[in-house]
Design an enzyme around this catalytic site. Structure first.
Site, PDB file in Angstrom:
ATOM      1  N   ASP A 204       0.760  -1.357   0.076  1.00  0.00           N
ATOM      2  CA  ASP A 204       0.038  -0.121  -0.070  1.00  0.00           C
ATOM      3  C   ASP A 204       0.698   1.318  -0.044  1.00  0.00           C
ATOM      4  OD1 ASP A 204      -1.357  -2.210   1.323  1.00  0.00           O
ATOM      5  OD2 ASP A 204      -3.081  -0.962   1.490  1.00  0.00           O
TER       6      ASP A 204
ATOM      7  N   HIS B 129     -10.205   1.082  -0.600  1.00  0.00           N
ATOM      8  CA  HIS B 129     -10.351   2.599  -0.864  1.00  0.00           C
ATOM      9  C   HIS B 129     -10.550   2.860  -2.321  1.00  0.00           C
ATOM     10  CE1 HIS B 129     -10.121   3.376   3.233  1.00  0.00           C
ATOM     11  NE2 HIS B 129      -9.115   2.795   3.661  1.00  0.00           N
TER      12      HIS B 129
HETATM   13 FE   LIG Z   1      -4.274   0.361   2.692  1.00  0.00          FE
HETATM   14 FE   LIG Z   2      -7.313  -1.304   2.732  1.00  0.00          FE
END
Ligand SMILES: [Fe+2]
Ligand SMILES: [Fe+2]
Length: 270
Positions: free
Chosen positions: A8, A68
Site C-alpha cells: 500500500d 479504498h
Molecule cells: Fe491500505
Molecule cells: Fe485497505
C-alpha cells in the site's frame, strides 16, 4: 524471473519514495516486473489519474487496489480504459474496473495480476474464494506466472488464501494492514506467500496517519482529519523469484527501503 510487489502506497511520502527508489531497485535487484498496491496513494485514500500516471512513469508496471478503490471517483476512467490496473475481483460484478490483467515483464514474460478483498472486519463483499477461482480460470492458460494481492485484515484469512491457491498462483501476497509480517515463505505447491508485505509510506504514524490525530479521536471521540504522517518513510514489499515455464515460485525475499538507503540506490549511468 523476479517480481517486486510493493505494499500500500500511502500519500505523498509513499509516492515520493516509489519515484525515488523503483528505477534503482529494478537495476540492483534485477527485477523483471514491478506491481504495486496503490489504494492509499491519493492523500491516503484512493487513486487519481495523475497519480496513476506518476506511478507508471516511476516504473510500476501494474497496479492493484483495495477497499479504498473508489474513494476518488476520477479514477473510474482509468479503471475502465487502462490495461494494467485491477479492481478487487470480489466487488459486485457491476463495479467499475477489470477483474484481472495480464502485463508483460521486461524479460517478455506475461504475468497475470489480480486482487481480492477479505471479509473479516471489512465491508461485506462477495466470496474471495469463488472470485479467486473465477479469475484464475479466466486468465489465459499460457500465462503461467500469476500474482494475487489479497487485501485483508486477518492473518488467518491470509494464510487460508495462501493454502487455497497453493500450486495455482505464483504468489499470494497480503496488503491492507500496512504492517509487514515476517512469515514470507514458498508453500509446498510452489506459491510464494506472505500475510502482509507492509505499506510504503511514513512509519512514524498509525498505519500511515498522524499519531496525534488518531490518538485524539480515539481518546475523546472528537473527529479530526487523519492526515498522512511524514516521518520515517519506507518502501515495503517483497520480491518473488519464479520459473516462467511453470509459474512456480522458488524464493521470496522481504524488502524494506528506508530514506537513508536511497542514495546508494540511484541508477548508475553505465
Ligand atoms: Fe491500505
Ligand atoms: Fe485497505
Amino acid at each position: 524471473m523476479r517480481i517486486l510487489f510493493i505494499g500500500d502506497i500511502v500519500g505523498k511520502p509513499g509516492r515520493q519514495i516509489v519515484c525515488q527508489a523503483v528505477q534503482g531497485l529494478v537495476a540492483e535487484k534485477k527485477l523483471d516486473l514491478v506491481i504495486a498496491n496503490a489504494e492509499n496513494a491519493a492523500g491516503g485514500s484512493g487513486l487519481t489519474p495523475a497519480i496513476y500516471r506518476e506511478l507508471i512513469r516511476a516504473g510500476v508496471d501494474a497496479i492493484t487496489l483495495g477497499d479504498h478503490i473508489y474513494r476518488r471517483r476520477e479514477i473510474y476512467s482509468v479503471l475502465e480504459s487502462e490495461p494494467n490496473i485491477v479492481k478487487p475481483a470480489n466487488l459486485p460484478p457491476e463495479s467499475v474496473g477489470r477483474e484481472w490483467a495480464v502485463v508483460q515483464g521486461r524479460n517478455g514474460v506475461r504475468v497475470g495480476v489480480g486482487c481480492l478483498l477479505g471479509r473479516l472486519f471489512m465491508k461485506p463483499v462477495d466470496s474471495p474464494w469463488q472470485a479467486a477461482d473465477r479469475i484464475l480460470a479466466d486468465m489465459p492458460s499460457d500465462v503461467r506466472v500469476r500474482l494475487i494481492d489479497f487485501h485483508a485484515e486477518a492473518t488467518s484469512d491470509m494464510q487460508l488464501m495462501g493454502r487455497y491457491l497453493d500450486g495455482r498462483a505464483t504468489a499470494v501476497l497480503g496488503t491492507h494492514t500496512h504492517v509487514p509480517t515476517a512469515d514470507e515463505c514458498v508453500l509446498p505447491g510452489g506459491t510464494a506467500f506472505q500475510c502482509d508485505v507492509g505499506m510504503t509510506g511514513p512509519f512514524e504514524s498509525i498505519i500511515g496517519r498522524r499519531i496525534d490525530r488518531v490518538m485524539e479521536t480515539t481518546l475523546t471521540g472528537r473527529p479530526t482529519e487523519f492526515d498522512v504522517a511524514t516521518g520515517d518513510v519506507r518502501l515495503c514489499g517483497s520480491i518473488v523469484t519464479a520459473d516462467p515455464a511453470t509459474g512456480r515460485a522458488s524464493a521470496i525475499e522481504r524488502l524494506c527501503v528506508r530514506e537513508s538507503d536511497l542514495a546508494a540506490l540511484q541508477p548508475s549511468e553505465k
